[in-house]
Design a protein around this motif. Structure first.
Motif, mmCIF file in Angstrom:
data_model
loop_
_atom_site.group_PDB
_atom_site.id
_atom_site.type_symbol
_atom_site.label_atom_id
_atom_site.label_comp_id
_atom_site.label_asym_id
_atom_site.label_seq_id
_atom_site.Cartn_x
_atom_site.Cartn_y
_atom_site.Cartn_z
ATOM 1 N N PHE A 108 0.989 -0.972 -0.124
ATOM 2 C CA PHE A 108 0.065 -0.179 0.005
ATOM 3 C C PHE A 108 1.042 1.336 0.184
ATOM 4 N N LEU A 109 1.817 1.398 0.585
ATOM 5 C CA LEU A 109 3.036 1.994 0.883
ATOM 6 C C LEU A 109 3.233 2.423 -0.044
ATOM 7 N N GLU A 110 3.933 1.808 -0.747
ATOM 8 C CA GLU A 110 4.498 2.003 -2.412
ATOM 9 C C GLU A 110 3.661 2.082 -3.093
ATOM 10 N N ALA A 111 2.300 1.977 -3.397
ATOM 11 C CA ALA A 111 1.669 2.443 -4.791
ATOM 12 C C ALA A 111 1.130 3.903 -4.129
ATOM 13 N N CYS A 112 1.551 4.205 -2.555
ATOM 14 C CA CYS A 112 1.055 5.459 -2.520
ATOM 15 C C CYS A 112 1.922 6.342 -2.623
ATOM 16 N N ASN A 113 3.286 6.173 -2.981
ATOM 17 C CA ASN A 113 5.084 7.072 -3.115
ATOM 18 C C ASN A 113 4.523 7.326 -4.680
ATOM 19 N N ARG A 114 3.915 6.357 -5.285
ATOM 20 C CA ARG A 114 4.051 6.262 -6.589
ATOM 21 C C ARG A 114 3.094 7.222 -7.043
ATOM 22 N N ALA A 115 1.894 7.499 -6.481
ATOM 23 C CA ALA A 115 0.865 8.390 -6.559
ATOM 24 C C ALA A 115 1.352 10.041 -6.431
ATOM 25 N N LEU A 116 2.052 9.427 -5.346
ATOM 26 C CA LEU A 116 2.880 10.902 -4.813
ATOM 27 C C LEU A 116 3.876 11.220 -5.808
ATOM 28 N N GLN A 117 4.691 10.595 -6.421
ATOM 29 C CA GLN A 117 5.875 11.249 -7.419
ATOM 30 C C GLN A 117 4.597 11.342 -8.396
ATOM 31 N N TRP A 118 3.227 10.870 -8.260
ATOM 32 C CA TRP A 118 3.014 11.277 -10.599
ATOM 33 C C TRP A 118 2.072 13.199 -9.563
ATOM 34 N N PHE A 119 1.795 12.992 -8.630
ATOM 35 C CA PHE A 119 0.880 14.134 -8.030
ATOM 36 C C PHE A 119 2.120 15.434 -8.423
ATOM 37 N N THR A 120 3.239 14.965 -7.680
ATOM 38 C CA THR A 120 4.200 15.736 -7.329
ATOM 39 C C THR A 120 4.749 16.657 -9.055
ATOM 40 N N MET A 121 4.947 15.705 -9.412
ATOM 41 C CA MET A 121 5.067 16.178 -11.789
ATOM 42 C C MET A 121 3.896 16.602 -11.455
ATOM 43 N N LEU A 122 2.636 17.303 -11.400
ATOM 44 C CA LEU A 122 1.357 17.339 -11.588
ATOM 45 C C LEU A 122 1.232 18.871 -10.807
ATOM 46 N N TRP A 123 1.818 18.432 -9.579
ATOM 47 C CA TRP A 123 1.595 20.212 -9.280
ATOM 48 C C TRP A 123 2.938 21.431 -9.600
ATOM 49 N N GLU A 124 4.061 20.692 -10.035
ATOM 50 C CA GLU A 124 4.797 21.578 -10.134
ATOM 51 C C GLU A 124 4.199 21.772 -12.157
ATOM 52 N N ARG A 125 4.353 20.858 -12.838
ATOM 53 C CA ARG A 125 3.518 21.805 -14.066
ATOM 54 C C ARG A 125 2.751 23.234 -14.221
ATOM 55 N N GLU A 126 2.213 22.596 -13.406
ATOM 56 C CA GLU A 126 1.099 23.771 -12.915
ATOM 57 C C GLU A 126 1.645 24.916 -11.791
#
Length: 240
Positions: A108-126
């Motif tokens: 579960f934690l590994e999947a959440c860290n993958r989600a964090l990476q995705w959202f971090t890239m999205l927020w940085e682009r925004e």
């Protein structure tokens, strides 16, 4: 660190509580909803601005896979299911991960860290998109860095490995060792347009177009065949 707003959708109460306990241990997650069916979740996601959904697949009435296709584009999914046969369909709908029950905290934690990476890239682009465009650039010319105000640039000419930057302040262009592509990437596309393999123009400085060529005093800048459609669209929009 930004917080990811998440919700859990599962028709098994024990599964919901297990995932809720996992969420409570992860500092970048905030649980904003728990739903026992996909129909309630569809309304709850919109009301609570859910970023991430932990979504079971096999549920009555509306399945998790069907729900995933109805979600807002800003809501991402991690599927949680006892059946591995849906994995391919899960990735086809853009799921961040696919967790098989029983779900361990480590997975579960590994999947959440993958989600964090995705959202971090999205927020940085925004953030980058929201940042004000630069008003000047620095180029190296004659062994020194020269600041050039973007508003002063009339046009840019490419010469193999060099470019000439023609400004309103100087009768002579500024010569710098760089490629047209690298310079083009520094210029805001809303203000500058490449109209030829060898030319970039400041759109606000265009005063006259003659027989498909841009007139800058005695200089006639050709519009290349591969750039004509974009340039003509710009001219059409500004004269319409």
């Amino acid at each position: 660190m930004k917080i990811i707003r998440c919700a859990i959708v599962d028709d098994e109460p024990l599964a919901v509580e297990l995932l809720a306990s996992y969420v409570s241990r992860i500092p970048f997650l905030e649980l904003v909803g728990k739903y026992s069916n996909a129909t309630d979740a569809l309304h709850g996601v919109a009301d609570n601005r859910v970023d991430l959904l932990f979504l079971d697949i096999q549920m009555p009435e509306l399945s998790g896979m069907e729900l995933s296709r109805l979600l807002p584009e800003t809501t991402r999914v991690i599927f949680t299911t006892a059946f591995d046969r849906y994995a391919v369909d899960g990735f086809r709908v853009g799921a961040i991960d696919y967790l098989l029950k029983p779900i361990s905290y480590a997975n579960f934690l590994e999947a959440c860290n993958r989600a964090l990476q995705w959202f971090t890239m999205l927020w940085e682009r925004e953030q980058a998109a929201a940042a004000p465009p630069p008003e000047s650039i620095f180029v190296k010319s004659e062994y020194k860095l020269v600041q050039i105000m973007l508003d002063s640039i009339r046009y840019i000419e490419g010469l193999k490995d060099y470019v000439k930057i023609y400004t309103e302040q100087s009768p002579h262009p500024i010569l710098t060792l760089m490629s047209m592509k690298s310079l083009e990437e520094q210029l805001p596309s809303s203000r500058f347009m490449r109209v030829h393999r060898s030319y970039i123009v400041n759109l606000s400085k265009i005063r006259e177009v003659e027989r498909g060529r841009i007139v800058f005093g005695d200089t006639l800048i050709p519009v290349g065949d591969s750039y004509k459609a974009a340039f003509q669209a710009y001219i059409g929009n500004t004269t319409g």
